[in-house]
Scaffold this motif. Sequence first.
Motif, short mmCIF file in Angstrom:
data_model
loop_
_atom_site.label_atom_id
_atom_site.label_comp_id
_atom_site.label_asym_id
_atom_site.label_seq_id
_atom_site.Cartn_x
_atom_site.Cartn_y
_atom_site.Cartn_z
N ASN A 37 -9.64 29.89 -11.60
CA ASN A 37 -11.11 30.08 -12.86
C ASN A 37 -12.73 30.69 -12.29
O ASN A 37 -13.24 31.18 -12.88
CB ASN A 37 -10.93 29.03 -13.81
CG ASN A 37 -10.23 28.57 -13.93
OD1 ASN A 37 -9.30 30.53 -15.24
ND2 ASN A 37 -10.31 27.14 -15.01
N GLY A 38 -12.82 29.98 -10.63
CA GLY A 38 -13.70 30.61 -10.32
C GLY A 38 -14.54 31.92 -9.87
O GLY A 38 -15.38 32.67 -8.56
N ARG A 39 -12.53 32.96 -9.30
CA ARG A 39 -12.88 33.89 -9.20
C ARG A 39 -14.43 34.59 -10.50
O ARG A 39 -14.77 34.60 -11.31
CB ARG A 39 -11.69 35.33 -9.68
CG ARG A 39 -10.59 34.43 -8.48
CD ARG A 39 -9.02 34.97 -8.85
NE ARG A 39 -8.27 34.87 -8.43
CZ ARG A 39 -6.99 35.02 -8.11
NH1 ARG A 39 -6.71 35.29 -9.50
NH2 ARG A 39 -5.97 34.09 -7.22
N THR A 40 -15.17 35.70 -9.39
CA THR A 40 -15.74 36.55 -9.95
C THR A 40 -14.68 38.63 -10.20
O THR A 40 -14.07 38.67 -9.43
CB THR A 40 -16.38 36.88 -8.71
OG1 THR A 40 -17.75 35.61 -8.49
CG2 THR A 40 -17.46 38.12 -9.19
N PRO A 41 -15.43 38.20 -11.69
CA PRO A 41 -14.77 40.07 -11.80
C PRO A 41 -15.27 40.89 -11.38
O PRO A 41 -16.73 40.64 -10.52
CB PRO A 41 -15.02 40.12 -13.17
CG PRO A 41 -15.22 38.41 -14.01
CD PRO A 41 -16.16 37.68 -12.51
N GLY A 42 -14.73 41.73 -11.05
CA GLY A 42 -14.72 43.24 -11.11
C GLY A 42 -15.86 44.05 -11.23
O GLY A 42 -15.95 44.00 -12.37
N GLY A 43 -17.05 44.20 -9.95
CA GLY A 43 -18.56 44.78 -11.43
C GLY A 43 -18.66 44.00 -12.21
O GLY A 43 -19.88 43.49 -12.61
N GLY A 44 -18.10 42.44 -12.09
CA GLY A 44 -19.19 40.97 -12.80
C GLY A 44 -19.93 40.27 -12.25
O GLY A 44 -20.47 40.73 -10.37
N ILE A 45 -20.47 38.88 -12.80
CA ILE A 45 -20.71 37.86 -12.11
C ILE A 45 -20.49 36.41 -12.00
O ILE A 45 -19.93 36.71 -13.22
CB ILE A 45 -22.17 38.13 -12.57
CG1 ILE A 45 -23.53 37.94 -11.20
CG2 ILE A 45 -22.54 37.31 -13.57
CD1 ILE A 45 -24.87 37.24 -11.67
N ASN A 46 -20.14 34.95 -11.52
CA ASN A 46 -19.61 34.66 -12.08
C ASN A 46 -20.75 33.58 -10.77
O ASN A 46 -20.20 33.38 -9.62
CB ASN A 46 -17.87 34.25 -11.41
CG ASN A 46 -17.25 32.74 -11.74
OD1 ASN A 46 -18.37 31.68 -12.49
ND2 ASN A 46 -16.51 32.37 -11.78
N GLU A 47 -21.96 32.78 -11.30
CA GLU A 47 -22.61 31.91 -10.39
C GLU A 47 -22.55 30.82 -10.71
O GLU A 47 -22.55 30.86 -12.27
CB GLU A 47 -23.47 32.75 -9.64
CG GLU A 47 -23.55 33.55 -9.34
CD GLU A 47 -24.61 34.48 -8.81
OE1 GLU A 47 -25.75 33.87 -9.35
OE2 GLU A 47 -24.60 35.97 -8.30
N SER A 48 -23.35 29.30 -10.55
CA SER A 48 -23.35 28.34 -11.02
C SER A 48 -24.68 28.00 -10.02
O SER A 48 -24.66 28.31 -9.12
CB SER A 48 -22.70 27.33 -11.04
OG SER A 48 -21.79 27.30 -10.53
N MET A 49 -25.55 26.96 -10.72
CA MET A 49 -26.68 26.79 -9.61
C MET A 49 -27.99 25.74 -10.52
O MET A 49 -27.52 25.73 -12.06
CB MET A 49 -27.79 28.18 -9.44
CG MET A 49 -28.25 28.43 -10.30
SD MET A 49 -29.34 30.45 -10.36
CE MET A 49 -27.52 31.34 -10.27
N TYR A 50 -28.53 25.19 -9.46
CA TYR A 50 -29.34 24.33 -9.71
C TYR A 50 -31.09 25.25 -10.17
O TYR A 50 -31.25 25.63 -8.97
CB TYR A 50 -29.41 22.98 -9.31
CG TYR A 50 -28.94 22.17 -10.04
CD1 TYR A 50 -28.81 21.86 -10.85
CD2 TYR A 50 -27.21 21.87 -9.04
CE1 TYR A 50 -27.75 20.30 -11.74
CE2 TYR A 50 -26.55 20.73 -10.09
CZ TYR A 50 -26.91 19.82 -10.77
OH TYR A 50 -25.99 19.69 -11.25
N VAL A 51 -31.52 25.67 -10.77
CA VAL A 51 -32.33 25.98 -10.84
C VAL A 51 -34.09 25.10 -11.28
O VAL A 51 -33.85 24.19 -12.48
CB VAL A 51 -32.76 27.33 -12.01
CG1 VAL A 51 -34.41 27.40 -12.17
CG2 VAL A 51 -31.18 27.81 -11.94
#
Length: 357
Positions: A37-51
Motif C-alpha cells: 500500500n506504500g508503493r508509489t504508482p508509476g508516473g504518480g505520487i505517494n507521500e505523507s508529511m507534516y506541514v
Amino acid sequence: MKRTGRSVLTICTRAGAALLCVTAALLVIRFAGKTINGRTPGGGINESMYVEINGTEQWVSIYGENTANPVLLYLHGGPGSSTSAIDYAFTRKWADVYTVVTWDQRNCGKSFHAEQNETVLTKELFMQDGKALTEFLLDYMGREKLTILGHSWGSCYGANLVLAYPEYYDCFIGTGQLVDIAEDEAAFKEEALKWAQGDAEAVKLVEQLTPGAISMEHFAAKNALLKKYGYDMMVDGADYNLISTIFFHPYYSISDWIKYFQRDMGVYLDFLFSDEINAFSLKGRLDYEVPYFNINGDRDYQTNFKLAQAYFDQVRAPYKQMFVMKDTTHGLLESKSELFSDILHEIAAIQKDLFIP
C-alpha cells in the motif's frame, strides 16, 4: 506435584512460543501489506508529511496515479472527525483522475497534539489554516488552483474557503452537504416527530432534542433516533473491508494508533457548542465563482439532504449539478464508495470539458 508443575510450565512455555510465532507472523503479514500500500504508482505520487500551518504541525497525504491530474483536497467531517484511519481505501478509488490530498485538520487524527487543547477554535483560525494549507499545496504541487471535496462539516468548511478565496480553487464538490447547523438540527427534529408518531419511547427521545442549544444530550438522542429508524451513518456498513484497511494502513504506525486513541475531543466539542460554528452558515451566500457540485444521499438526515437540495436550487455558479445517491445515508463515502467513485469520475470528466476548450 512436581510432575504437574513441570506440565503446567511446559504448557505455558509452548503457549508463549505459539503466541510469539503468531505475533511474528502477523507483523510480517502487516509489513508486507503496508509495503504494498506504500508503493508509489508509476508516473504518480505517494507521500505523507507534516506541514507547518500557523505554528502547528498538521498531517497530509498526497496520492495519485498521474501527477498531471487535477489536485483534489479532501476535507473530512466532524468537526474534528478525522478519517485518516480508513480514508485511503476510498480516496484511492479517485486517484486515476485526481491527485488526492487528505488532511487531518488541526488537533485531530494524526495532527493531534495535547498541547493544543487550550487553543480556542474559531472561524478565523479555521479559515487561516485552510488558506495556509492551500497556498502550501499550490506551491508544492506547482498548481494555480485546487479542487475541493468536503464531506459533512468539511462541505461547509470547504464552501466557505471557496467563497472567501475563489482565486485558489477551480471547483467545489460537497457531499453530505451541511448548509446551516442550527437549521439542520431544527429540520431533524421536525422529521423525527413524524417518525415517532405513536411510539412513546421515540417521542421521549424527540423531546430531548434541543436544536436551539445543541449539547451532548441532543446528539445522543439524535443518534438514537437515526439508528432506531434506519438512517444512521453506517447502517449499510462499508463496501470494503475495514479490518484489512486498518491492519495494512500505509501511513499509521503502532505509535500513531496509540496516539489516535489517546486524543482529546474536548476542544472540538467546545467549538461545536459555541457560536463560532454558526459563523460558517451558508444561508444567503449563493454566489460561487467556480462550478458547484453536490453528491448527497436521499436518506441523509445527519445533514438534511432536503436543505442541501433547497440551497443547491438557489446557488448561482458558472455550472452546477446535483447527484443523488438512492437509498443512501450520511456514510456514503464508506457504504457506497464504488458508486461514489463513479460519480466523482463523471464530475472529473465534466471539469475537463469545462476547463479545456
